[in-house]
Motif scaffolding. Sequence first.
Motif, PDB file in Angstrom:
ATOM      1  N   GLY A 182       0.754  -1.123   0.345  1.00  0.00           N
ATOM      2  CA  GLY A 182       0.113  -0.159  -0.175  1.00  0.00           C
ATOM      3  C   GLY A 182       0.925   0.958   0.407  1.00  0.00           C
ATOM      4  O   GLY A 182       0.341   2.177   0.400  1.00  0.00           O
ATOM      5  N   LYS A 183       2.140   0.941  -0.784  1.00  0.00           N
ATOM      6  CA  LYS A 183       3.296   2.405  -0.056  1.00  0.00           C
ATOM      7  C   LYS A 183       3.087   3.433  -1.985  1.00  0.00           C
ATOM      8  O   LYS A 183       3.487   4.348  -1.557  1.00  0.00           O
ATOM      9  CB  LYS A 183       4.598   1.855   0.080  1.00  0.00           C
ATOM     10  N   ILE A 184       2.320   2.359  -2.391  1.00  0.00           N
ATOM     11  CA  ILE A 184       2.550   2.988  -3.848  1.00  0.00           C
ATOM     12  C   ILE A 184       1.322   2.583  -3.988  1.00  0.00           C
ATOM     13  O   ILE A 184       0.219   1.814  -4.324  1.00  0.00           O
ATOM     14  CB  ILE A 184       3.380   2.289  -5.089  1.00  0.00           C
ATOM     15  N   THR A 185       0.381   3.839  -5.086  1.00  0.00           N
ATOM     16  CA  THR A 185      -1.487   3.836  -5.306  1.00  0.00           C
ATOM     17  C   THR A 185      -1.334   4.127  -6.971  1.00  0.00           C
ATOM     18  O   THR A 185      -0.059   4.841  -7.449  1.00  0.00           O
ATOM     19  CB  THR A 185      -1.990   4.676  -5.116  1.00  0.00           C
ATOM     20  N   LEU A 186      -1.891   3.431  -7.897  1.00  0.00           N
ATOM     21  CA  LEU A 186      -1.836   3.976  -9.798  1.00  0.00           C
ATOM     22  C   LEU A 186      -2.826   4.455 -10.275  1.00  0.00           C
ATOM     23  O   LEU A 186      -3.759   4.205  -8.735  1.00  0.00           O
ATOM     24  CB  LEU A 186      -1.651   2.315 -10.145  1.00  0.00           C
ATOM     25  N   PRO A 187      -3.030   4.729 -10.795  1.00  0.00           N
ATOM     26  CA  PRO A 187      -4.165   5.221 -11.211  1.00  0.00           C
ATOM     27  C   PRO A 187      -5.670   4.581 -10.685  1.00  0.00           C
ATOM     28  O   PRO A 187      -6.351   5.774 -10.687  1.00  0.00           O
ATOM     29  CB  PRO A 187      -4.256   5.428 -12.449  1.00  0.00           C
ATOM     30  N   HIS A 188      -6.378   3.703 -10.862  1.00  0.00           N
ATOM     31  CA  HIS A 188      -7.400   2.906 -10.801  1.00  0.00           C
ATOM     32  C   HIS A 188      -8.027   2.503 -10.101  1.00  0.00           C
ATOM     33  O   HIS A 188      -8.393   1.995  -9.024  1.00  0.00           O
ATOM     34  CB  HIS A 188      -8.110   1.768 -12.070  1.00  0.00           C
ATOM     35  N   ASP A 189      -6.415   2.992  -7.979  1.00  0.00           N
ATOM     36  CA  ASP A 189      -6.995   2.184  -7.819  1.00  0.00           C
ATOM     37  C   ASP A 189      -7.374   2.392  -5.951  1.00  0.00           C
ATOM     38  O   ASP A 189      -7.722   4.205  -6.337  1.00  0.00           O
ATOM     39  CB  ASP A 189      -5.496   2.519  -6.616  1.00  0.00           C
ATOM     40  N   SER A 190      -8.419   1.842  -5.150  1.00  0.00           N
ATOM     41  CA  SER A 190      -9.271   2.926  -4.720  1.00  0.00           C
ATOM     42  C   SER A 190      -8.814   3.341  -3.517  1.00  0.00           C
ATOM     43  O   SER A 190      -7.163   2.519  -3.066  1.00  0.00           O
ATOM     44  CB  SER A 190     -10.504   2.317  -4.020  1.00  0.00           C
ATOM     45  N   PRO A 191      -8.597   3.898  -2.840  1.00  0.00           N
ATOM     46  CA  PRO A 191      -7.811   4.540  -1.186  1.00  0.00           C
ATOM     47  C   PRO A 191      -8.393   3.507  -0.341  1.00  0.00           C
ATOM     48  O   PRO A 191      -8.884   2.502  -0.496  1.00  0.00           O
ATOM     49  CB  PRO A 191      -8.677   5.747  -0.838  1.00  0.00           C
ATOM     50  N   ILE A 192      -6.882   3.174   0.364  1.00  0.00           N
ATOM     51  CA  ILE A 192      -7.669   2.160   1.391  1.00  0.00           C
ATOM     52  C   ILE A 192      -6.612   2.491   2.986  1.00  0.00           C
ATOM     53  O   ILE A 192      -5.866   3.286   2.676  1.00  0.00           O
ATOM     54  CB  ILE A 192      -6.300   0.692   0.523  1.00  0.00           C
ATOM     55  N   THR A 193      -7.374   2.229   3.229  1.00  0.00           N
ATOM     56  CA  THR A 193      -6.891   2.376   4.981  1.00  0.00           C
ATOM     57  C   THR A 193      -5.649   1.519   5.559  1.00  0.00           C
ATOM     58  O   THR A 193      -5.088   1.591   6.716  1.00  0.00           O
ATOM     59  CB  THR A 193      -8.716   2.771   5.953  1.00  0.00           C
ATOM     60  N   HIS A 194      -6.638   0.023   5.490  1.00  0.00           N
ATOM     61  CA  HIS A 194      -5.498  -0.726   5.399  1.00  0.00           C
ATOM     62  C   HIS A 194      -5.338  -2.163   4.513  1.00  0.00           C
ATOM     63  O   HIS A 194      -6.193  -1.679   3.494  1.00  0.00           O
ATOM     64  CB  HIS A 194      -6.400  -1.387   6.881  1.00  0.00           C
ATOM     65  N   ILE A 195      -4.881  -3.133   4.332  1.00  0.00           N
ATOM     66  CA  ILE A 195      -4.599  -4.546   3.299  1.00  0.00           C
ATOM     67  C   ILE A 195      -4.840  -5.433   4.474  1.00  0.00           C
ATOM     68  O   ILE A 195      -5.100  -5.393   5.714  1.00  0.00           O
ATOM     69  CB  ILE A 195      -3.226  -4.350   3.343  1.00  0.00           C
ATOM     70  N   SER A 196      -5.412  -6.177   3.812  1.00  0.00           N
ATOM     71  CA  SER A 196      -5.915  -7.327   3.785  1.00  0.00           C
ATOM     72  C   SER A 196      -5.138  -8.805   4.539  1.00  0.00           C
ATOM     73  O   SER A 196      -3.961  -8.110   3.978  1.00  0.00           O
ATOM     74  CB  SER A 196      -7.146  -7.964   2.827  1.00  0.00           C
TER      75      SER A 196
END
Length: 666
Positions: A441-455
């Motif tokens: 979750g340290k990098i986000t790309l154009p179509h990613d949704s905002p994340i508060t945590h990872i599964s």
Amino acid sequence: MKKLLFLLLAILAFVNVNSQIKKPVKWTSKTEKISDTEFNLVMNATIEQGWHMYSQFTPEDGPLPMVVTVKDQKGNFELVGKTKESPYKKEFNKDFGVEEFYFEGKATLTQRVKITNPKTSKIVINLDFQACQNQCVNDNVDLTFVIPAVSETEVPVATLDTIKTDTAAVVQPEVKQEEVSETNEQPKNEDEKGLWSIFFLAFIGGFAALLTPCVFPMIPMTVSFFTKQSKTPAQGKRNAIIYGVAIIGIYVVLGLAVTAIFGADALNALSTNVWFNVIFFVLLVFFATSFLGAFEIMLPNSWANKVDRQADRGGIIGILFMALALAIVSFSCTGPIVGTLLVEAASSGGIAPIIGMLGFSSALALPFMLFAMFPGWMNTLPKSGGWLNTVKVSLGFLELALAFKFLSNADLVLQLHWFERETFLAIWIAIFGTWGIYLLGKITLPHDSPITHISVGRLMLAILVISFTFYMIPGLFGAPLKLISAFPPPEEYSESPNGVGGSAAVLTSEKLPDGAELNKHGILIFTDYEKGLAYAKTVNKPVLLDFTGHACVNCRKMENNVWTDEQVSQILKNEVVLISLFADDKRELPKSEQHISPSTGAKIETIGDKWTDFMITKYKTNTQPLYVLVDVEGNNLNSITPTTSYDPDAKLYENWLKQGIANFKR
């Protein structure tokens, strides 16, 4: 009397020379008529006991595979398929780390041709092959096939085959034709194994495509359609099965089209071509950047609209168009995966693209069929969300990594050394490292949704990817990386083939002489004869001529088992100048250096031809490995045993070296 004695000595010398020129494989050829315009060109090999000859399908980076070249084809005849072989044996070669395919005793090759020019009276096929026992022989044979006139109804039984020797052409009698295997290029079990692997990988690719934003959300929509349109549960199940079969049919037709357009045999040839490897690299980078979110690969909307209108018709026709609509609408996600699978299948040729599409479409269609047949299962499906884009981006990273394998192939074929092992591994470390950071979750790309945590699942995958990244790092310093040995260039194709920080690194702290290099055992080697001889004169050391081959099995055994002996290694490093001359080097000589050998009558066109002719002319043999100790003027130093060959006894080899060196010092 003196003249008679001189003549007798000359004859004995001639016989002695020819007795050392190894011809372990004898060839005969014949023409078999299929129709007025089609013929089978049959090549029979008789292999001496104890020797074996390598198949044309022996994998790269191993022993030298046979090369079949049909001459003067343009405008005269067409080849019908590739050259077929009788069944061969298979064995793992630990020295090269690959499977090797070879013949023992006898071998039959068959090439079918279709005559397009009625004036064609003969066809010449050249066979370039390697045979090995304790030594290896690289040989080159021209076989001539008589083609009867189109109007003739009977085919003459017999043809001549011309076998090159060091003195003159030898005509071999015809050998009775044995039954020719009508299998594909490889034995049936090998073909089946390869096709099952392709099917399995394509099946995994189909499931991966299913878990993308373009496909996964369509499952509930499709199930809802069948539930509403079907009057009875039985009708719903029947329609679901038809829908699944239609999806499979669409992709299998695509595989058929690719095979038909390029040709089953042409695909394999294209996969080994430099330019097509470069094209595949560009294509996969294009697919990868699409998956990473740079753009969407879309088919024209008009196609989807027209197909969608047809799907509204209902019935079987409507279901078929529904399946086609799925293929078109989901193309932005399935297209890159399908393209990658077709590229990979091209490496196998034959019906591999069809099998690949069958595997892919089966995995893609199966969930649609099952959920439409059993709608209650829908409650077990996870909800759509950002995780679908994570899957898509992950596929993009994998596609990007795979792309560089094709670029590496092109560089290896051309031997440019622009994309050596360290460069390849550095790029893969960067790709997989970035993928691991993305999963955390340290990098986000154009179509990613905002994340508060990872599964937890995403975390586990991140750990796996980052662990793999760390595993590759030692490869930059010479580690073998056996888990991925099929992907990066071999260890020898490297900026530091001996590793970083090893014994070889100490030796390279001083500048190497002009034309010299260090092998993986830290031994100084020249591959240029003149430069090696000049250096030997400078340092006043004897010369060890090593007649070898890139694909010589026993040469590698000597280097790995005998040269690494502590005493032998010290001699090679400190007391001699080693010059390795490769008899299977296929690089062409400059036109000014190409000539006809005065001693053998053979055409000297390549570097390998040059050193083979040198062996035959001066040392009366054509086998590798061959070792000769000479002084700086080229005179033999071992009078009793002037040359030596393959012998795993390191002590005998050491004594032979010491004897020659002692003679040099006198």
